[in-house]
Design an enzyme around this catalytic site. Structure first.
Site, PDB file in Angstrom:
ATOM      1  CG  ASN A   6     -12.462 -11.721   4.961  1.00 53.14           C
ATOM      2  OD1 ASN A   6     -12.885 -11.633   3.809  1.00 53.14           O
ATOM      3  ND2 ASN A   6     -11.380 -11.099   5.366  1.00 53.14           N
ATOM      4  CG  HIS A   9     -11.594 -15.490  -0.603  1.00 53.23           C
ATOM      5  ND1 HIS A   9     -10.595 -15.010  -1.406  1.00 53.23           N
ATOM      6  CD2 HIS A   9     -11.018 -15.750   0.587  1.00 53.23           C
ATOM      7  CE1 HIS A   9      -9.456 -14.988  -0.736  1.00 53.23           C
ATOM      8  NE2 HIS A   9      -9.690 -15.421   0.477  1.00 53.23           N
ATOM      9  CG  HIS A  42      -8.204  -6.300   3.094  1.00 52.64           C
ATOM     10  ND1 HIS A  42      -7.084  -7.083   3.215  1.00 52.64           N
ATOM     11  CD2 HIS A  42      -7.753  -5.034   2.934  1.00 52.64           C
ATOM     12  CE1 HIS A  42      -5.999  -6.312   3.112  1.00 52.64           C
ATOM     13  NE2 HIS A  42      -6.379  -5.073   2.934  1.00 52.64           N
ATOM     14  NE  ARG A  44      -5.687  -7.741  -0.441  1.00 52.41           N
ATOM     15  CZ  ARG A  44      -4.400  -7.833  -0.097  1.00 52.41           C
ATOM     16  NH1 ARG A  44      -3.517  -7.018  -0.625  1.00 52.41           N
ATOM     17  NH2 ARG A  44      -4.008  -8.745   0.752  1.00 52.41           N
ATOM     18  NE  ARG A  48      -5.098  -8.524  -4.430  1.00 53.25           N
ATOM     19  CZ  ARG A  48      -4.064  -9.077  -3.799  1.00 53.25           C
ATOM     20  NH1 ARG A  48      -4.188 -10.236  -3.205  1.00 53.25           N
ATOM     21  NH2 ARG A  48      -2.903  -8.479  -3.756  1.00 53.25           N
ATOM     22  CD  GLU A  69      -8.958  -8.035   7.252  1.00 49.33           C
ATOM     23  OE1 GLU A  69      -8.249  -8.121   6.239  1.00 49.33           O
ATOM     24  OE2 GLU A  69      -9.388  -9.010   7.861  1.00 49.33           O
ATOM     25  CB  THR A 100      -3.073 -10.183   5.365  1.00 50.35           C
ATOM     26  OG1 THR A 100      -4.274  -9.656   4.827  1.00 50.35           O
ATOM     27  CG2 THR A 100      -2.358  -9.136   6.175  1.00 50.35           C
ATOM     28  CD  GLU A 150      -7.750 -10.491  12.986  1.00 52.30           C
ATOM     29  OE1 GLU A 150      -8.331  -9.436  12.675  1.00 52.30           O
ATOM     30  OE2 GLU A 150      -7.687 -11.481  12.238  1.00 52.30           O
ATOM     31  CG  HIS A 189      -4.279 -14.961   8.101  1.00 51.07           C
ATOM     32  ND1 HIS A 189      -3.687 -15.919   7.326  1.00 51.07           N
ATOM     33  CD2 HIS A 189      -4.487 -13.889   7.302  1.00 51.07           C
ATOM     34  CE1 HIS A 189      -3.520 -15.424   6.102  1.00 51.07           C
ATOM     35  NE2 HIS A 189      -4.007 -14.209   6.062  1.00 51.07           N
TER      36      HIS A 189
HETATM   37  N1  PXP Z   1      -7.732 -11.571   9.716  1.00 46.12           N
HETATM   38  C1  PXP Z   1      -7.041 -10.732   8.891  1.00 46.12           C
HETATM   39  C2  PXP Z   1      -6.443  -9.503   9.462  1.00 46.12           C
HETATM   40  C3  PXP Z   1      -6.919 -11.025   7.516  1.00 46.12           C
HETATM   41  O1  PXP Z   1      -6.240 -10.199   6.712  1.00 46.12           O
HETATM   42  C4  PXP Z   1      -7.570 -12.185   7.018  1.00 46.12           C
HETATM   43  C5  PXP Z   1      -7.482 -12.492   5.545  1.00 46.12           C
HETATM   44  O2  PXP Z   1      -8.138 -11.551   4.794  1.00 46.12           O
HETATM   45  C6  PXP Z   1      -8.271 -12.998   7.906  1.00 46.12           C
HETATM   46  C7  PXP Z   1      -8.318 -12.682   9.259  1.00 46.12           C
HETATM   47  C8  PXP Z   1      -8.973 -14.226   7.443  1.00 46.12           C
HETATM   48  O3  PXP Z   1      -8.021 -15.155   7.036  1.00 46.12           O
HETATM   49  P1  PXP Z   1      -8.502 -16.470   6.293  1.00 46.12           P
HETATM   50  O4  PXP Z   1      -9.101 -16.047   5.007  1.00 46.12           O
HETATM   51  O5  PXP Z   1      -7.229 -17.261   6.143  1.00 46.12           O
HETATM   52  O6  PXP Z   1      -9.495 -17.133   7.208  1.00 46.12           O
END
Ligand code: PXP
Length: 248
Positions: A6, A9, A42, A44, A48, A69, A100, A150, A189
Site C-alpha cells: 500500500n 503514505h 485507497h 478516500r 487526503r 480500496e 481504516t 481481507e 492491517h
Molecule cells: N488493508 C486495508 C483494508 C487497509 O485499509 C490498510 C490501511 O490502509 C491496510 C491493509 C494496510 O495497513 P497498514 O498500513 O497498517 O499496513
C-alpha cells in the site's frame, strides 16, 4: 503468498506540501522492483492522500495487481468502473479516522455493500470485503457474493502477550471458515516486520496487504529494499509452513 504494498503514505508526504514529490506512481514502480506482487491505494472521499490522477496513472503503469480500496459510495463505484482496477477492496471510511478502523459492518450495511458488489461485478471487477475475523461477517460476505475477504489483523497487531495469542487464534479460525465456504482469503492491517511471520504461517491465505511498516522502513532504507526485506520475512514463514514445522 502474495504481498500487496500500500503506497498511500507516499502520497501523504506529498500532500503535506500539496506538491508533486514524492510520487506514489514512482514508489509503486520501485516497490515492484523490490518484489511487490501487487499495489494498493485507497482513494478516500476527502482525497487526503491518493488523488484521482494517481489511480489513473497506476492503472497504466502497474504491471502487477492493482487493488483499489474504497468506500461503497456512488462516487467511488463510478470511478472504479471507469478505471477498472484488478480488484476492489470495500472498506469502512470515516472522515476523522487516522487509518481504516475495524472491518465493515456488513449486517447493518448489507443492502449498500451488496449493491456495490453487484455493480462492480457488472464491470468484471472482483471484490474483496475488509472484515473483522468474525464468522457472521464471513458468512454474510459469502451471501452478498463477494469473491474475497481481507481479514483485519489490526487487533492482533495492537495486542500483546496472551491477548495477541487469542487474536491470532481468532484469525486462524476465521481464515479456515472463510476457505471452507469457498472464499479467497487475504489479511492485512498493522502488520510489520516483527508480527507478520505468524500471520504468514497460516495455511490457505492468498496474500497480505501491508502499507505503513514498509513505507516507514522505506524512508530509511529505500522502498525497493524495504519491500525485499518484507518479502524475505514472509518467504521464510511460508517455507517453514511448507516444511511442516509450524504451519497452522
Ligand atoms: N488493508 C486495508 C483494508 C487497509 O485499509 C490498510 C490501511 O490502509 C491496510 C491493509 C494496510 O495497513 P497498514 O498500513 O497498517 O499496513
Amino acid at each position: 503468498m502474495i504481498l500487496g504494498v500500500n503506497v498511500d503514505h507516499i502520497a501523504t508526504v506529498r500532500q503535506s506540501r500539496k506538491g508533486i514529490d514524492p510520487d506514489p506512481v514512482m514508489a509503486a514502480t520501485l516497490a515492484i522492483l523490490g518484489g511487490a506482487d501487487g499495489i494498493t491505494v485507497h482513494l478516500r472521499e476527502d482525497r487526503r492522500h491518493i488523488q484521482d490522477r494517481d489511480l489513473k496513472m497506476l492503472k497504466d503503469f502497474v504491471p502487477v495487481e492493482l487493488n483499489m480500496e474504497m468506500a461503497a459510495t456512488k462516487e467511488m463505484i463510478s470511478i472504479a468502473k471507469k478505471i477498472k482496477p484488478d480488484m476492489v477492496t470495500l472498506v469502512p471510511e470515516k472522515r476523522q479516522e487516522l487509518t481504516t478502523e475495524g472491518g465493515l459492518d456488513i449486517k447493518s450495511q448489507k443492502k449498500n455493500i451488496s449493491e456495490a458488489v453487484k455493480k462492480l461485478h457488472v464491470s468484471g471487477i472482483p471484490v474483496s470485503l475488509f472484515i473483522n475475523p468474525d464468522f457472521k461477517d464471513i458468512s454474510l460476505s459469502k451471501n452478498i457474493g463477494s469473491d474475497m475477504v481481507e481479514i483485519h489483523t489490526g487487533m492482533y497487531a495492537d495486542a500483546k502477550g496472551k491477548r495477541q495469542e487469542e487474536e491470532f487464534i481468532r484469525i486462524i479460525n476465521a481464515v479456515k471458515s472463510a476457505i471452507n465456504i469457498g472464499l479467497t482469503v487475504n489479511a492485512g492491517h498493522g502488520l510489520n516486520y516483527f508480527n507478520v511471520s505468524k500471520i504468514a504461517s497460516i495455511k490457505g491465505l492468498r496474500g497480505l496487504y501491508i502499507g505503513h511498516s514498509i513505507i516507514s522502513r522505506a524512508v530509511l532504507v529505500g522502498i525497493e529494499r524495504a519491500v525485499r526485506e518484507m518479502k524475505e520475512v514472509i518467504g521464510r514463514a511460508s517455507l517453514h509452513k511448507q516444511l511442516n514445522c509450524g504451519g497452522i
